[in-house]
Design an enzyme around this catalytic site. Structure first.
Site, short mmCIF file in Angstrom:
data_model
loop_
_atom_site.label_atom_id
_atom_site.label_comp_id
_atom_site.label_asym_id
_atom_site.label_seq_id
_atom_site.Cartn_x
_atom_site.Cartn_y
_atom_site.Cartn_z
N THR A 18 2.06 -4.52 4.28
CA THR A 18 1.98 -4.82 5.71
C THR A 18 1.52 -6.25 6.01
O THR A 18 1.81 -6.78 7.07
CB THR A 18 1.00 -3.85 6.41
OG1 THR A 18 -0.28 -3.97 5.80
CG2 THR A 18 1.50 -2.42 6.34
N THR A 44 0.81 -1.22 0.00
CA THR A 44 0.00 0.00 0.00
C THR A 44 0.85 1.26 0.00
O THR A 44 0.47 2.27 -0.61
CB THR A 44 -0.90 0.00 1.26
OG1 THR A 44 -1.72 -1.16 1.20
CG2 THR A 44 -1.78 1.22 1.33
#
Ligand code: ASP
Length: 338
Positions: free
Chosen positions: A89, A13
């Site tokens: 993540t 992201t």
């Protein structure tokens, strides 16, 4: 002297921006990061960017990518003072744990970070994560790196990589290190908790041990689980069982028989807890006696991510002398408490 940091951008992201017209997320060209974040030029370190040719969602990161990163760090070890890996993540704790076992004799910082919101989002957490990670990746005192291990920096906390897990898909504070204290914290001042830092045996010269086996299986038990399903598990080298609380499992004869059969097939069994904090303590309850009987190995207070990558690294690794059980139980790089 300006310290040099090599930033390896793998995807996730953090490297995305929002198209405010369509509302969708798209990967942004990380080669242009200095235009996007001119603040980076004001840092006291010099940053060199190496983007992956194809940015990956971290669910596509695995042993091949861990080896690529580890070897890239090795090839550039003398040229740079610190390394920063930008990573999705979702699996960052696996990569951090794997790298901690593969990078031997590390004396420079290897920091991983990412973000919950894209760098191009107005409310992004990416900028703080990136800038403070650069600070930790370039922090030296008396010509010696302060951080000499693989760490994750996220939302104001610096954590030992192989002690972390991602526990929130929602909050900026996405990582925790439940069984090991923080290494540093960012507030008005950037702090380091020196007594918590890891130091490698200084006789070991920096090198990469890229051994990673994929012959490892992870199984979470649950009340009502049919143990005879275990018989259908293909042969594997290591089975990691994630059991209840401090190490309990159903007490039936069938459990003993099934696990013993798996052991007789030459499979190592490692036991970790479903609780994220605390760990395994065999012998505390009758319902853990079975593990001593079958010669299972306690994962103690290791995270599942760390137990999995440690097993992948150790099983059949010719660079380790002695049994898998002895090597697994040993603290290699701060991943397990004594
Ligand atoms: N799916 C993304 C990844 O792990 C999530 C993120 O980066 O936050 O690559």
């Amino acid at each position: 002297m300006k310290r040099k940091v090599l930033l390896i951008y793998t995807g996730g992201t953090i490297g995305m921006e929002k198209d405010y017209e369509t509302g969708s997320l798209r990967a942004f060209d990380f080669g242009n990061i200095f235009e996007k974040m001119p603040e980076m030029k004001l840092m006291e370190c010099e940053v060199f960017v190496h983007p992956f040719a194809k940015p990956l969602d971290s669910s596509d990161m695995g042993p091949d990518e861990w080896r690529i990163i580890a070897n890239y760090i090795f090839d550039n070890y003398e040229k740079y003072d610190g390394f920063l890996i930008l990573h999705g993540t979702d699996t960052m704790s696996y990569t951090a744990s794997a790298l901690s076992f593969m990078l031997k004799g590390l004396t420079k910082p290897v920091i991983l970070t990412g973000s919950q919101l894209p760098i191009g989002d107005l409310r992004t957490d990416a900028k703080e994560n990136l800038l403070t990670s650069l600070y930790y990746a370039s922090l030296y005192e008396q010509n010696e790196a302060v951080i000499q291990e693989v760490a994750i920096y996220f939302e104001y906390k610096l954590l030992r990589g192989n002690r972390t897990l991602k526990y929130s898909a929602e909050y900026f504070d996405a990582y925790t290190s439940p069984n090991y204290p923080i290494l540093g914290q960012s507030g008005v001042h950037l702090k380091i908790e020196r007594e918590n830092l890891f130091r490698s045996d200084e006789r070991i010269e920096f090198h990469v041990d890229e051994h990673i086996s994929e012959d490892v299986l992870f199984w979470r038990i649950f009340p009502g689980m049919k143990l005879n399903h275990f018989k259908e598990i293909p042969k594997m080298k290591v089975l990691i069982l994630q059991v209840f609380g401090s190490g309990t499992i159903f007490s039936s004869e069938k459990t003993l028989e099934t696990l013993q059969q798996i052991r007789n097939n030459g499979t190592e069994i490692v036991v970790v807890s479903q609780c994220i904090s605390g760990g395994i303590s065999f012998g505390k309850y009758e319902n853990s006696n079975i593990f001593a009987k079958i010669g299972a190995i306690s994962g103690k207070d290791m995270t599942a991510e760390s137990a999995i990558t440690k097993s992948m690294h150790l099983i059949d690794n010719p660079n380790y002398k002695g049994s898998f059980a002895d090597n697994f139980s040993r603290n290699i790089c701060g991943e397990i408490s004594d």
